[in-house]
Motif scaffolding. Sequence first.
Motif, short mmCIF file in Angstrom:
data_model
loop_
_atom_site.label_atom_id
_atom_site.label_comp_id
_atom_site.label_asym_id
_atom_site.label_seq_id
_atom_site.Cartn_x
_atom_site.Cartn_y
_atom_site.Cartn_z
N ALA A 362 99.53 42.62 29.56
CA ALA A 362 98.45 43.57 29.27
C ALA A 362 98.55 44.08 27.84
CB ALA A 362 98.49 44.73 30.25
N ASP A 368 96.14 37.92 32.95
CA ASP A 368 97.01 38.48 33.98
C ASP A 368 97.34 37.38 35.00
OD1 ASP A 368 98.28 39.83 36.02
OD2 ASP A 368 96.90 41.54 35.99
N SER A 371 99.27 39.81 38.84
CA SER A 371 98.84 40.97 39.64
C SER A 371 98.28 40.57 41.00
CB SER A 371 97.80 41.79 38.87
OG SER A 371 98.40 42.47 37.79
#
Length: 413
Positions: A362, A368, A371
């Motif tokens: 991030a 990403d 996550s």
Amino acid sequence: MTTNQPVPDGSDVDPQATQGQQRRISRRAVLKAAGIGGGAFVIAGAAGVGIRGGINGVWNQGQGEPYELWHSRQDTDGLVRLVAAGTLAANPHNIQPWSFVVDRDSIDLYADPGRIMPVNDSDGRERIAGYGCAIHNIILAARSEGRDAEVTPWPDGDPDHIARIEIAAGAPATEREQKLAQAISTRHSNRGPYAARAVGQDMLDSLVDDAPDGAELVWITEPAALSELADLYVEATQAIVDDEEVSIEAFSWFRNDRAEIDRHRDGLTLDCQGLDGFTLFMAKLLPAQSRRSGDAFWVKAARTTHTATARAYGIVRVEDTDDPRARLAGGRLLQHAHLAATAAGIGLQHMNQVTERIARDAALGNPDRFSARWAHATGIPAGQSLLAFRVGYPERAANPSPRRDLSDVARGR
């Protein structure tokens, strides 16, 4: 709350050696030999062994001034005794990011601005959680003496003034409080292998009996979830070591020999890597490791030891990982669970590679990668997953980490 684990050297021959110079067997060569059954023997001159053994602390591991506080915290006077308990708390990479100001009936906890890891702990969650760990130790140490501790986070708006802890007379300590306080001096991160014996759900639940409010501990025990998390952890560990800026910063906190331990009294050491006695002994006799070989060993250990022998994972869940007060509360809960595990003979190792990598990606603006998969494996959104660890019954005891002298971290008002 350490995760990165630099260990012995990756080259079997000194890379600086020229023709005619003595070739050296490295720490990694010994570890490799030990790992396949210990069929290799190192023969060295007594003088050479003695010199290297002295430099690397072969014969005095866990002893001397850097480790004295684990044994003598009760010998201090007044509120300094409570500060001593606070300095023995878990914290990221053993950077010990705190300083204390002691008054007659209060302790002020401050951040030490020179002790941060802006790359590895890019959002600061682990450092602030470490302050929560220290606060919880202070509270338990006070309760063990029949005193109460009232905590006011950030009492004057100064972001470096983490908390004021006011101490007053209270009710006698309960048996539970006494047991947890006694574990302060024996709590260590156990990075070695855990036995095949499962940790029952009743035992896991007991680790959060009388735990502080403000955070929740979620246990991951289903085999499918454990397997999914194992894959995530190994992948995240590899991503961390492939990030050179992260690797360099982490390695700067590794103390290669006894002289560095005596000088810094912080950071990670060979003694705390969960190695068996023979491997540790031989590794400390031999030349120091390189950063890259240490990284490679960590990835291998994550695959073959840490995830392979994890009997359950604990996830510290908060409403919002960006909330500083939630981070403090999560640190308190983590410390509580670690002390309770220690008292129950259960090993605990902090394992934050996945959440560290989410925060790092991030910060860099990278895609990403973790996550959604983390949430699938744990049932907890990444934005609520503050810290994580593995537990199990350890096959070998954990060694203490070095700690700075109280005169370096505490002063009177």
